[in-house]
Enzyme design. Sequence first.
Site, PDB file in Angstrom:
ATOM      1  N   ASN A 164      24.077 -28.204  16.787  1.00 24.27           N
ATOM      2  CA  ASN A 164      23.075 -29.361  16.699  1.00 24.27           C
ATOM      3  C   ASN A 164      21.855 -28.759  16.417  1.00 24.27           C
ATOM      4  OD1 ASN A 164      21.252 -31.669  17.067  1.00 24.27           O
ATOM      5  ND2 ASN A 164      21.976 -31.545  19.146  1.00 24.27           N
ATOM      6  N   PRO A 165      21.139 -28.879  15.297  1.00 23.03           N
ATOM      7  CA  PRO A 165      19.829 -28.350  14.975  1.00 23.03           C
ATOM      8  C   PRO A 165      18.731 -28.968  15.552  1.00 23.03           C
ATOM      9  CG  PRO A 165      20.608 -29.700  13.183  1.00 23.03           C
ATOM     10  CD  PRO A 165      21.751 -29.993  14.248  1.00 23.03           C
ATOM     11  N   THR A 196      25.332 -30.352  12.335  1.00 21.42           N
ATOM     12  CA  THR A 196      25.497 -31.628  12.366  1.00 21.42           C
ATOM     13  C   THR A 196      24.334 -32.533  11.448  1.00 21.42           C
ATOM     14  OG1 THR A 196      24.512 -31.815  14.638  1.00 21.42           O
ATOM     15  CG2 THR A 196      26.925 -31.729  14.610  1.00 21.42           C
ATOM     16  N   GLY A 221      24.397 -26.242  21.440  1.00 17.38           N
ATOM     17  CA  GLY A 221      23.447 -27.160  21.643  1.00 17.38           C
ATOM     18  C   GLY A 221      23.420 -27.612  23.224  1.00 17.38           C
ATOM     19  N   ASP A 223      23.751 -30.299  27.002  1.00 12.68           N
ATOM     20  CA  ASP A 223      24.941 -31.227  27.455  1.00 12.68           C
ATOM     21  C   ASP A 223      25.414 -32.234  26.752  1.00 12.68           C
ATOM     22  OD1 ASP A 223      24.926 -29.398  29.732  1.00 12.68           O
ATOM     23  OD2 ASP A 223      23.010 -30.338  30.596  1.00 12.68           O
ATOM     24  N   GLY A 224      24.395 -32.791  25.842  1.00 15.79           N
ATOM     25  CA  GLY A 224      24.607 -34.033  25.170  1.00 15.79           C
ATOM     26  C   GLY A 224      25.488 -33.490  23.878  1.00 15.79           C
ATOM     27  N   ARG A 330      11.017 -37.154  23.660  1.00 13.03           N
ATOM     28  CA  ARG A 330      11.829 -36.281  23.521  1.00 13.03           C
ATOM     29  C   ARG A 330      11.212 -35.193  22.671  1.00 13.03           C
ATOM     30  NH1 ARG A 330      17.216 -34.700  22.598  1.00 13.03           N
ATOM     31  NH2 ARG A 330      18.201 -35.820  23.977  1.00 13.03           N
ATOM     32  N   ARG A 336      10.424 -32.517  28.601  1.00  9.33           N
ATOM     33  CA  ARG A 336      10.073 -33.789  28.958  1.00  9.33           C
ATOM     34  C   ARG A 336      11.004 -34.430  30.111  1.00  9.33           C
ATOM     35  NH1 ARG A 336      14.734 -32.812  25.839  1.00  9.33           N
ATOM     36  NH2 ARG A 336      16.676 -33.859  26.140  1.00  9.33           N
ATOM     37  N   ASP A 532      25.626 -37.618  31.940  1.00  5.69           N
ATOM     38  CA  ASP A 532      25.684 -36.293  31.237  1.00  5.69           C
ATOM     39  C   ASP A 532      24.424 -36.253  30.293  1.00  5.69           C
ATOM     40  OD1 ASP A 532      27.814 -35.727  32.880  1.00  5.69           O
ATOM     41  OD2 ASP A 532      29.134 -35.133  31.274  1.00  5.69           O
TER      42      ASP A 532
HETATM   43  N1  LIG Z   1      22.250 -33.810  13.701  1.00  4.23           N
HETATM   44  C1  LIG Z   1      21.762 -34.605  14.639  1.00  4.23           C
HETATM   45  N2  LIG Z   1      20.601 -35.528  14.844  1.00  4.23           N
HETATM   46  C2  LIG Z   1      20.281 -36.172  15.655  1.00  4.23           C
HETATM   47  N3  LIG Z   1      20.748 -36.211  16.761  1.00  4.23           N
HETATM   48  C3  LIG Z   1      21.926 -35.096  17.087  1.00  4.23           C
HETATM   49  C4  LIG Z   1      22.380 -34.263  15.916  1.00  4.23           C
HETATM   50  N4  LIG Z   1      23.216 -33.633  16.340  1.00  4.23           N
HETATM   51  C5  LIG Z   1      23.751 -33.999  17.670  1.00  4.23           C
HETATM   52  N5  LIG Z   1      22.760 -34.835  17.957  1.00  4.23           N
HETATM   53  C6  LIG Z   1      22.791 -35.457  19.489  1.00  4.23           C
HETATM   54  O1  LIG Z   1      21.447 -34.978  20.017  1.00  4.23           O
HETATM   55  C7  LIG Z   1      21.608 -35.186  21.744  1.00  4.23           C
HETATM   56  C8  LIG Z   1      21.069 -34.263  22.281  1.00  4.23           C
HETATM   57  O2  LIG Z   1      21.374 -32.894  21.996  1.00  4.23           O
HETATM   58  P1  LIG Z   1      21.685 -31.592  23.037  1.00  4.23           P
HETATM   59  O3  LIG Z   1      22.536 -32.121  23.811  1.00  4.23           O
HETATM   60  O4  LIG Z   1      22.240 -30.553  21.896  1.00  4.23           O
HETATM   61  O5  LIG Z   1      20.207 -31.281  23.556  1.00  4.23           O
HETATM   62  P2  LIG Z   1      19.219 -31.719  24.463  1.00  4.23           P
HETATM   63  O6  LIG Z   1      19.379 -33.124  24.938  1.00  4.23           O
HETATM   64  O7  LIG Z   1      18.063 -31.171  24.302  1.00  4.23           O
HETATM   65  O8  LIG Z   1      19.827 -30.787  25.620  1.00  4.23           O
HETATM   66  P3  LIG Z   1      20.497 -31.217  27.305  1.00  4.23           P
HETATM   67  O9  LIG Z   1      21.464 -32.216  26.908  1.00  4.23           O
HETATM   68  O10 LIG Z   1      21.317 -29.956  27.815  1.00  4.23           O
HETATM   69  O11 LIG Z   1      19.484 -31.860  28.032  1.00  4.23           O
HETATM   70  C9  LIG Z   1      22.817 -35.416  21.797  1.00  4.23           C
HETATM   71  O12 LIG Z   1      23.314 -36.262  22.477  1.00  4.23           O
HETATM   72  C10 LIG Z   1      23.815 -35.429  20.304  1.00  4.23           C
HETATM   73  O13 LIG Z   1      24.521 -36.154  20.226  1.00  4.23           O
HETATM   74  C1  LIG Z   2       9.381 -34.041  41.440  1.00  4.81           C
HETATM   75  C2  LIG Z   2       9.922 -33.741  40.083  1.00  4.81           C
HETATM   76  C3  LIG Z   2      11.539 -33.770  40.106  1.00  4.81           C
HETATM   77  C4  LIG Z   2      11.617 -33.111  38.629  1.00  4.81           C
HETATM   78  C5  LIG Z   2      13.344 -32.951  38.476  1.00  4.81           C
HETATM   79  C6  LIG Z   2      13.331 -32.366  37.005  1.00  4.81           C
HETATM   80  C7  LIG Z   2      14.846 -32.358  36.955  1.00  4.81           C
HETATM   81  C8  LIG Z   2      15.841 -31.456  37.508  1.00  4.81           C
HETATM   82  C9  LIG Z   2      17.223 -31.163  36.901  1.00  4.81           C
HETATM   83  C10 LIG Z   2      18.313 -31.377  37.776  1.00  4.81           C
HETATM   84  C11 LIG Z   2      19.475 -32.042  37.114  1.00  4.81           C
HETATM   85  C12 LIG Z   2      20.828 -31.453  37.197  1.00  4.81           C
HETATM   86  C13 LIG Z   2      21.957 -32.251  36.461  1.00  4.81           C
HETATM   87  C14 LIG Z   2      22.143 -32.336  35.213  1.00  4.81           C
HETATM   88  C15 LIG Z   2      22.276 -33.287  34.483  1.00  4.81           C
HETATM   89  C16 LIG Z   2      22.608 -33.282  32.925  1.00  4.81           C
HETATM   90  O1  LIG Z   2      23.888 -33.838  32.716  1.00  4.81           O
HETATM   91  C17 LIG Z   2      21.644 -34.095  32.221  1.00  4.81           C
HETATM   92  C18 LIG Z   2      21.673 -33.934  30.538  1.00  4.81           C
HETATM   93  O2  LIG Z   2      21.428 -32.621  30.299  1.00  4.81           O
HETATM   94  N1  LIG Z   2      20.176 -33.348  32.628  1.00  4.81           N
HETATM   95  C19 LIG Z   2      19.229 -34.217  32.987  1.00  4.81           C
HETATM   96  C20 LIG Z   2      18.091 -33.899  33.451  1.00  4.81           C
HETATM   97  O3  LIG Z   2      19.584 -35.522  33.402  1.00  4.81           O
END
Ligand SMILES: Nc1ncnc2c1ncn2[C@@H]1O[C@H](COP(=O)(O)OP(=O)(O)OP(=O)(O)O)[C@@H](O)[C@H]1O
Ligand SMILES: CCCCCCCCCCCCC/C=C/[C@@H](O)[C@H](CO)NC(C)=O
Length: 571
Positions: A164-165, A196, A221, A223-224, A330, A336, A532
């Site tokens: 995922n770029p 992707t 990438g 969790d998403g 984002r 964020r 997630d």
């Molecule tokens: N080429 C793309 N353009 C836009 N969105 C994409 C692309 N490839 C994947 N995605 C979407 O981007 C979303 C976020 O990606 P990713 O989980 O890698 O990063 P994040 O949200 O920053 O990290 P986290 O999920 O750990 O918080 C995913 O839900 C995925 O479906």
């Molecule tokens: C008073 C400020 C509190 C700030 C809280 C910041 C976030 C803490 C992150 C703990 C989350 C752990 C659970 C993970 C969930 C992931 O599935 C999800 C997707 O990456 N992440 C989040 C943040 O929802």
Amino acid sequence: MEPVQPLTPRVLCSVLSVKSHSCEVTLDSGRALLSWKEVRPRRGRERSRAGACLAQAFQRVRGLTGTLTHRLPSAGHIVPVSEIVSVGEADVDEKYYGMQWKHMCKPHAFTVHYVQRMKKHRWRCKAVTFWCSDEQLYCHWLQALNDLLEQLACRPKRLLVYINPYGGKKKGRQIYEKKVAPLFCLASITADVIVTEYANHARDNIYEVNLDKYDGIVCVGGDGMFSEVLHGLIGRIQKDSDVDHNNPKIPLSRCYMRIGIIPAGSTDCVCFATVGINDPVTSALHIILGDSQPLDVSAVHNKKTLLKYTVSLLGYGFYGDVLKGSEKNRWLGPARYDFSGFKTFLSHRYYEGTVSFQPAKWAVGSPRDNVCCTAGCYICRQSSKQLEEQQRAETYGLQHNEQEENWTTVKGKFMSINIVVMSCACPRSPKGLSPAAHLADGTADLILVRKCSRLNFLRHLIRHTKSNSDQFDFPFVDVYRIKTFQFTPKHSEEDDSESTDLGNIGKKNFAQICTDHPTCGCSQLNSVWNCDGETLEQTAIEMRVHCQLIRLFARGIEDSHKEDDEMPSRV
Ligand SMILES: Nc1ncnc2c1ncn2[C@@H]1O[C@H](COP(=O)(O)OP(=O)(O)OP(=O)(O)O)[C@@H](O)[C@H]1O
Ligand SMILES: CCCCCCCCCCCCC/C=C/[C@@H](O)[C@H](CO)NC(C)=O
Ligand SMILES: [Ca+2]
């Protein structure tokens, strides 16, 4: 050089040179261990002058990953064959070997690349080069080591990689090219790489590709991105085996193809909670060694329709609102979540509804027993075994089918409802939302945080982002180990749409001022589910844990005894 000494047919032992030192090198095929130890260590000036001169020359001889950095303590080293990344002919540069080897013809050398543990679960690939003058001896060693590596059937040879770029700090592609691809190449792994182009590209692609060609799927990438691959793979396996995943009660087909995660996201919770760190090189090494960690997956349904699968957090209230708020920002990247977390905390909302769940009665552990899930976890093995036995007994009618029984119901006002299939440890919450949750025990932990004061909620939040305090030790927090879960919001979606139809309230789920709590400005009747890291459309949901539905290229969290900067594998 001394000749090969066949101690037993399974032990190869020779004196070879490492840098300027003579070492006794042993390959014990039976125990699958490679060890080397300096023989007759020299002392003082003699050692330092001669050693420095030879070491300098040797350091110019490059291994495949760069200059040789391996230190040679007199204590020696021991490396399990299963932790050797590769063994190959070393590049012997005539310009530099002349000095040390002037008394003999061209030397022969092979380099062993192996895993070295650093602090905090970080792994690095180290290299050591063994030198000898005898070509036959050299060939013998190379052959013996490579034969042992060949026998490691769990190691992947062909991988399908999705990058995922745009995840996290948008460095997925760079991370893969600079840190991961060279290691895969070193380990002779071939990879088909897809960068992707849009969200769900990876998920949809998995439905189409010939999976038989691959030994595993890797996602680069967060969790998403992992969730996309998870949905693609589980969906594909159910389709191929004709399982109707929309039926919430049906057992799903297990997926044996492993998924590897190269962390390049914002939270990287799945990677962190299964490996112990979100470090791309460490994850690449776990993939190369062919680690395998089973993982529970929960299926989330609404009215006989599958909404999503979840492996980390299914959160309503606080974490739902954090996610919803974060999506608008984002552009802030990983920050964020903190920004939105702070705003969500200030808004201090609670939500009303009814939670029902079935406790996981077979489970060996409990959420507050302080027994964390570790590599080769006993609790996971025992719990999954007992679950299997229970299911078998139910199938043969020996035990009453529990599906419709033993529901516990809690009706109330909640700040936050979190269901976690794993600990959810991540850099922001090093022990996770439920530190004693298990990766593969067939259960989830349900954490209910009831309506409380702002200060109390802050105390709870602070505890779960710190590593050494019990976030459940509050009168307004309850935690349960469960197998199934249902939630019905007080204000159901139907009510909301009726209200919307009346045209006097506005947006669905943002209907009226909260009468119980007028000062907080709380204007939202329902929260959203954070599944997630993705929001769910529906608030009325049911969830069921599927024990060990998938496998990852990971091994769980290893016990770390030492917190040194570097933890060499010494004898
Ligand atoms: N080429 C793309 N353009 C836009 N969105 C994409 C692309 N490839 C994947 N995605 C979407 O981007 C979303 C976020 O990606 P990713 O989980 O890698 O990063 P994040 O949200 O920053 O990290 P986290 O999920 O750990 O918080 C995913 O839900 C995925 O479906
Ligand atoms: C008073 C400020 C509190 C700030 C809280 C910041 C976030 C803490 C992150 C703990 C989350 C752990 C659970 C993970 C969930 C992931 O599935 C999800 C997707 O990456 N992440 C989040 C943040 O929802
Ligand atoms: Ca679990």
